[in-house]
Write a protein that holds these residues in place. Structure first.
Motif, PDB file in Angstrom:
ATOM      1  N   ALA A 113       0.839  -1.204   0.000  1.00 21.03           N
ATOM      2  CA  ALA A 113       0.000   0.000   0.000  1.00 21.03           C
ATOM      3  C   ALA A 113       0.874   1.255   0.000  1.00 21.03           C
ATOM      4  N   GLY A 114       1.931   1.253   0.818  1.00 26.61           N
ATOM      5  CA  GLY A 114       2.845   2.401   0.864  1.00 26.61           C
ATOM      6  C   GLY A 114       3.532   2.643  -0.460  1.00 26.61           C
ATOM      7  N   SER A 115       3.980   1.578  -1.101  1.00 28.16           N
ATOM      8  CA  SER A 115       4.609   1.702  -2.417  1.00 28.16           C
ATOM      9  C   SER A 115       3.618   2.238  -3.442  1.00 28.16           C
ATOM     10  N   SER A 116       2.386   1.777  -3.351  1.00 23.28           N
ATOM     11  CA  SER A 116       1.342   2.238  -4.276  1.00 23.28           C
ATOM     12  C   SER A 116       1.042   3.722  -4.077  1.00 23.28           C
ATOM     13  N   ILE A 117       0.987   4.148  -2.825  1.00 22.78           N
ATOM     14  CA  ILE A 117       0.741   5.568  -2.530  1.00 22.78           C
ATOM     15  C   ILE A 117       1.874   6.416  -3.092  1.00 22.78           C
ATOM     16  N   LEU A 118       3.115   6.012  -2.816  1.00 23.86           N
ATOM     17  CA  LEU A 118       4.270   6.770  -3.288  1.00 23.86           C
ATOM     18  C   LEU A 118       4.306   6.828  -4.812  1.00 23.86           C
ATOM     19  N   SER A 119       4.040   5.702  -5.466  1.00 27.87           N
ATOM     20  CA  SER A 119       4.018   5.676  -6.936  1.00 27.87           C
ATOM     21  C   SER A 119       2.933   6.589  -7.493  1.00 27.87           C
ATOM     22  N   ALA A 120       1.769   6.565  -6.869  1.00 27.19           N
ATOM     23  CA  ALA A 120       0.658   7.409  -7.332  1.00 27.19           C
ATOM     24  C   ALA A 120       0.979   8.891  -7.158  1.00 27.19           C
ATOM     25  N   ILE A 121       1.604   9.242  -6.048  1.00 30.83           N
ATOM     26  CA  ILE A 121       1.983  10.649  -5.826  1.00 30.83           C
ATOM     27  C   ILE A 121       3.005  11.086  -6.866  1.00 30.83           C
ATOM     28  N   LEU A 122       3.995  10.228  -7.108  1.00 36.22           N
ATOM     29  CA  LEU A 122       5.008  10.558  -8.109  1.00 36.22           C
ATOM     30  C   LEU A 122       4.410  10.652  -9.507  1.00 36.22           C
ATOM     31  N   ALA A 123       3.304   9.945  -9.744  1.00 36.49           N
ATOM     32  CA  ALA A 123       2.612  10.009 -11.039  1.00 36.49           C
ATOM     33  C   ALA A 123       1.642  11.188 -11.115  1.00 36.49           C
ATOM     34  N   GLY A 124       1.571  11.969 -10.042  1.00 37.25           N
ATOM     35  CA  GLY A 124       0.741  13.172 -10.073  1.00 37.25           C
ATOM     36  C   GLY A 124      -0.685  13.005  -9.595  1.00 37.25           C
ATOM     37  N   LYS A 125      -1.019  11.871  -8.994  1.00 38.46           N
ATOM     38  CA  LYS A 125      -2.380  11.675  -8.479  1.00 38.46           C
ATOM     39  C   LYS A 125      -2.605  12.571  -7.266  1.00 38.46           C
ATOM     40  N   GLN A 126      -3.804  13.109  -7.161  1.00 42.81           N
ATOM     41  CA  GLN A 126      -4.135  14.004  -6.055  1.00 42.81           C
ATOM     42  C   GLN A 126      -5.126  13.390  -5.074  1.00 42.81           C
ATOM     43  N   ARG A 127      -6.013  12.514  -5.559  1.00 43.31           N
ATOM     44  CA  ARG A 127      -7.072  11.945  -4.720  1.00 43.31           C
ATOM     45  C   ARG A 127      -7.020  10.428  -4.852  1.00 43.31           C
ATOM     46  N   MET A 128      -6.580   9.760  -3.757  1.00 45.58           N
ATOM     47  CA  MET A 128      -6.331   8.326  -3.812  1.00 45.58           C
ATOM     48  C   MET A 128      -7.115   7.585  -2.731  1.00 45.58           C
ATOM     49  N   MET A 129      -7.376   6.320  -3.007  1.00 52.53           N
ATOM     50  CA  MET A 129      -8.105   5.459  -2.072  1.00 52.53           C
ATOM     51  C   MET A 129      -7.288   4.205  -1.823  1.00 52.53           C
ATOM     52  N   VAL A 130      -7.124   3.845  -0.558  1.00 49.34           N
ATOM     53  CA  VAL A 130      -6.519   2.582  -0.165  1.00 49.34           C
ATOM     54  C   VAL A 130      -7.619   1.803   0.531  1.00 49.34           C
ATOM     55  N   ASP A 131      -8.038   0.717  -0.080  1.00 53.76           N
ATOM     56  CA  ASP A 131      -9.165  -0.070   0.418  1.00 53.76           C
ATOM     57  C   ASP A 131      -8.654  -1.397   0.956  1.00 53.76           C
ATOM     58  N   VAL A 132      -8.602  -1.531   2.267  1.00 54.31           N
ATOM     59  CA  VAL A 132      -8.094  -2.747   2.901  1.00 54.31           C
ATOM     60  C   VAL A 132      -9.165  -3.300   3.836  1.00 54.31           C
ATOM     61  N   ARG A 133     -10.141  -3.916   3.249  1.00 53.10           N
ATOM     62  CA  ARG A 133     -11.230  -4.483   4.053  1.00 53.10           C
ATOM     63  C   ARG A 133     -10.769  -5.800   4.644  1.00 53.10           C
ATOM     64  N   ASP A 134     -10.283  -5.717   5.852  1.00 50.07           N
ATOM     65  CA  ASP A 134      -9.730  -6.882   6.534  1.00 50.07           C
ATOM     66  C   ASP A 134     -10.275  -6.901   7.966  1.00 50.07           C
ATOM     67  N   ALA A 135     -10.808  -8.031   8.371  1.00 52.14           N
ATOM     68  CA  ALA A 135     -11.399  -8.151   9.707  1.00 52.14           C
ATOM     69  C   ALA A 135     -10.364  -7.910  10.806  1.00 52.14           C
ATOM     70  N   GLU A 136      -9.123  -8.334  10.591  1.00 53.98           N
ATOM     71  CA  GLU A 136      -8.073  -8.132  11.593  1.00 53.98           C
ATOM     72  C   GLU A 136      -7.800  -6.648  11.817  1.00 53.98           C
ATOM     73  N   LEU A 137      -7.737  -5.876  10.736  1.00 54.32           N
ATOM     74  CA  LEU A 137      -7.480  -4.436  10.870  1.00 54.32           C
ATOM     75  C   LEU A 137      -8.647  -3.728  11.543  1.00 54.32           C
ATOM     76  N   THR A 138      -9.848  -4.186  11.276  1.00 54.49           N
ATOM     77  CA  THR A 138     -11.026  -3.582  11.892  1.00 54.49           C
ATOM     78  C   THR A 138     -11.073  -3.908  13.377  1.00 54.49           C
ATOM     79  N   ARG A 139     -10.701  -5.114  13.735  1.00 56.25           N
ATOM     80  CA  ARG A 139     -10.841  -5.603  15.103  1.00 56.25           C
ATOM     81  C   ARG A 139      -9.675  -5.189  16.007  1.00 56.25           C
ATOM     82  N   ASP A 140      -8.456  -5.130  15.482  1.00 57.36           N
ATOM     83  CA  ASP A 140      -7.259  -4.919  16.296  1.00 57.36           C
ATOM     84  C   ASP A 140      -6.657  -3.540  16.026  1.00 57.36           C
ATOM     85  N   PRO A 141      -6.881  -2.580  16.935  1.00 63.01           N
ATOM     86  CA  PRO A 141      -6.351  -1.218  16.713  1.00 63.01           C
ATOM     87  C   PRO A 141      -4.830  -1.161  16.583  1.00 63.01           C
TER      88      PRO A 141
END
Length: 176
Positions: free
Chosen positions: A7-35
């Motif tokens: 996800a971090g690599s994707s964000i960095l690549s998108a920023i370097l490509a000039g993207k301004q509005r990005m979405m990272v969608d990680v629908r994972d029960a572990e991330l929702t349950r464990d802060p």
């Protein structure tokens, strides 16, 4: 951690490509349950960007801003965070005019889809990223990343065009 790195690599690549509005969608029960796991995910995902910004001239905007849906979420993050340098990573919550001029990247942690007040506050913040925002002096020109870690998708169509730069898909197993 592999998902966060990707996800971090994707964000960095998108920023370097000039993207301004990005979405990272990680629908994972572990991330929702464990802060604590979610804190680790956020930090590993923004680490490549924060590291790249850290060495920039202090006179420039060089900080990553993480915007949480509630003060409770911010405090949970603060308890177990590893990135504690306020000149590199800054924290805020929705509804408190969270974006400052120094912020180079805005990471918005999406509120739960059933949190109507949080979704409304996020909508007001993201409206400021639109090119035709009614108050040009309050328009957000920095890149924005929305991170959805809830099991329910966030309907981004009301917020305008966002590019999905990372989508963690759960594996579906069927037995015969």
């Amino acid at each position: 951690t592999d998902a966060a790195d990707a996800a971090g690599s994707s964000i960095l690549s998108a920023i370097l490509a000039g993207k301004q509005r990005m979405m990272v969608d990680v629908r994972d029960a572990e991330l929702t349950r464990d802060p604590k796991l979610f804190v680790e995910f956020i930090e590993l995902a923004i680490l490549p960007v924060a590291a790249g910004l850290e060495g920039l001239d202090a006179d420039m905007r060089n900080r990553v801003k993480i915007v949480f849906p509630t003060v409770k979420d911010l405090m949970t993050y603060r308890k177990s965070m590893a990135l504690a340098a306020p000149e590199v990573v800054s924290l805020s919550t929705l509804g408190f005019d969270p974006v400052e001029e120094r912020d180079k990247l805005i990471v918005v942690v999406a509120p739960s889809p059933d949190d109507l007040a949080g979704v409304d506050a996020m909508e007001k913040l993201l409206a400021r990223t639109q090119p035709n925002y009614v108050e040009p002096d309050k328009r957000i020109t920095q890149p924005v990343v929305v991170v959805n870690h809830h099991m329910v998708p966030v309907d981004m169509s009301t917020f305008g065009k966002f590019t999905t730069v990372y989508h963690l898909r759960l594996l579906t197993v069927q037995y015969m």
